[in-house]
Design a protein around this motif. Structure first.
Motif, PDB file in Angstrom:
ATOM      1  N   LEU A   1      40.232  73.644 -67.308  1.00 21.90           N
ATOM      2  CA  LEU A   1      39.924  73.640 -65.583  1.00 21.90           C
ATOM      3  C   LEU A   1      40.025  72.652 -64.799  1.00 21.90           C
ATOM      4  N   GLY A   2      39.421  71.221 -64.744  1.00 19.36           N
ATOM      5  CA  GLY A   2      39.191  70.516 -64.368  1.00 19.36           C
ATOM      6  C   GLY A   2      41.154  70.072 -64.158  1.00 19.36           C
ATOM      7  N   TRP A   3      41.678  70.145 -64.737  1.00 19.75           N
ATOM      8  CA  TRP A   3      43.082  69.985 -64.832  1.00 19.75           C
ATOM      9  C   TRP A   3      44.035  71.030 -64.128  1.00 19.75           C
ATOM     10  N   LEU A   4      43.314  71.864 -64.277  1.00 17.32           N
ATOM     11  CA  LEU A   4      44.140  73.303 -63.846  1.00 17.32           C
ATOM     12  C   LEU A   4      43.780  72.848 -62.401  1.00 17.32           C
ATOM     13  N   GLY A   5      42.176  72.352 -61.790  1.00 13.77           N
ATOM     14  CA  GLY A   5      42.655  72.232 -60.044  1.00 13.77           C
ATOM     15  C   GLY A   5      43.534  71.529 -59.900  1.00 13.77           C
TER      16      GLY A   5
END
Length: 411
Positions: free
Chosen positions: A111-115
């Motif tokens: 989810l950090g990479w989604l950000g």
């Protein structure tokens, strides 16, 4: 709770549903019957009693729902700790108890990479649609149920989107990252082989990009202090394995900083914003007002017009929230729990146990800057409970909790 975080996030139930999952764990514990309690549980129970007592200081009915939610997070953290402590003490394969936290780590990284990749993504969640408009329209509640992958600060000289998902605020992401990273390293030391171990090792360098782009100063500070404490213990005990793992982390961080000018980006953000001034204004107001209600505080943070910050006083750090909302005795109990478990975990002799023992140290560094009345408190209690169980098993049998090949070699 921990393995399906992306699902809870997409549905909008990551915040409001977390205590419900804690209630399910509590039901399982009650069904089982007698369970062992981790060390220092009495301190936390006293803290909870003081929090409940501070409800008498609430002046606005609208403060009650958020008070109950914060109390639910405090209770859920203890329930998680008792559950993990019980499993880690009794399960023959002790490392298996750490797997849910490893799954949480993968969700955090993904989810950090989604950000990073889609920073402007927003989503109206099912929970948001089900809530009455009067409830979902409250800014605090809306932040929890309306999804966004990143935070954006237009005040920065070089404005960027800072990864936040699955959290509402990027500071919570940085806090969770600093707590979970030692647990990931610990698992790779408990498991000398297996696909999960290699997946975790591969994920660590991948995780540095979203972590660095949060620009969380307290995240870097807490990890730095944690690594310094870990390094000092490794030097005193002559543990070359721990020292080598610290060196590997430092090298990875140094390489990442060559591609991400994080120091410059943080400097630009601080120079172009009033974040330090606002925080100091809030902290000063807490210290000024707590003298009028030192024993039970004010029950909850409070909006005032005597500070430069837009945030209520009693926010922008768990230390200040507990002090203002619940009083001096509650703050003493809150800090005492972390100090007590930090001392207990420091007795660990294995490399994995030593890495886990820095989690309460990381938390103590973070409390003046980051709020913990959220899922991160359960993350910390999970790691600490496992570390306590591992330390106890090591004291009973020095080879327990260590990889079999290394069992005969002093940690």
């Amino acid at each position: 709770m921990f393995g399906l975080v992306p699902l809870w996030w997409v549905t909008g139930g990551f915040y409001l549903g977390w205590p419900l999952l804690g209630a399910l764990l509590f039901t399982l514990l009650v069904t089982r019957g007698r369970v062992p309690l981790p060390p220092a549980t009495g301190i936390w129970l006293l803290f909870l009693a003081l929090v409940v007592a501070s409800a008498t200081r609430l002046t606005l009915p609208t403060s009650l729902p958020t008070f109950v939610l914060r109390l639910a997070f405090y209770l859920t953290a203890l329930i998680v700790a008792v559950y993990v402590y019980t499993v880690a003490r009794e399960h023959p394969d002790q490392a298996a108890a750490l797997v849910p936290l490893c799954a949480f780590w993968f969700g955090l990284v993904a989810l950090g990479w989604l950000g990073v990749l889609v920073p402007r993504m927003e989503l109206t969640t099912p929970v948001e649609m089900l809530l009455p408009s009067g409830v979902s329209g409250v800014p605090f509640i809306n932040d929890m149920v309306h999804l966004s992958t990143a935070e954006y600060s237009a005040k920065s000289l070089n404005p960027i989107y800072r990864p936040a998902a699955p959290y509402a605020y990027t500071n919570n992401y940085g806090s969770a990252y600093a707590m979970t990273l030692p647990c990931v390293v610990a698992y790779t030391m408990l498991r000398r082989r297996g696909p999960l171990r290699w997946a975790l090792l591969a994920s660590v360098p991948v995780s540095l990009v979203p972590a660095f782009l949060t620009l969380n100063r307290a995240m870097f500070l807490s990890l730095g202090v944690g690594l310094a404490v870990l390094g000092a213990r490794a030097a005193l005990r002559g543990n070359t394995r721990v020292a080598a793992s610290i060196g590997g982390m430092v090298v990875l961080g140094g390489l990442a900083s060559l591609f991400i000018p994080v120091a410059e980006m943080i400097g630009n953000r601080v120079d172009a914003s009033d974040t330090n001034t606002d925080r100091l204004s809030l902290y000063s107001e807490v210290l000024r007002r707590v003298g009028d209600s030192p024993w039970l505080g004010y029950g909850a943070p409070m909006d005032v017009d005597t500070v430069t910050a837009e945030a209520p006083i009693g926010t922008q750090g768990q230390l200040w929230m507990v002090l203002f909302s619940h009083g001096v005795p509650a703050l003493v109990c809150f800090l005492a729990w972390f100090v007590a478990v930090a001392l207990s975990c420091a007795r660990s002799i294995s490399a994995a146990g030593q890495w886990l023992s820095v989690v309460p140290v990381v938390c103590l560094v973070q409390v003046p800057f980051y709020g913990m009345a959220n899922q991160n408190l359960a993350v910390a209690f999970f790691a600490v409970a496992f570390a306590l169980a591992l330390t106890e098993r090591e004291r009973r049998s020095p080879t327990d909790g260590l990889p079999q090949r290394a069992a005969a070699v002093p940690a």
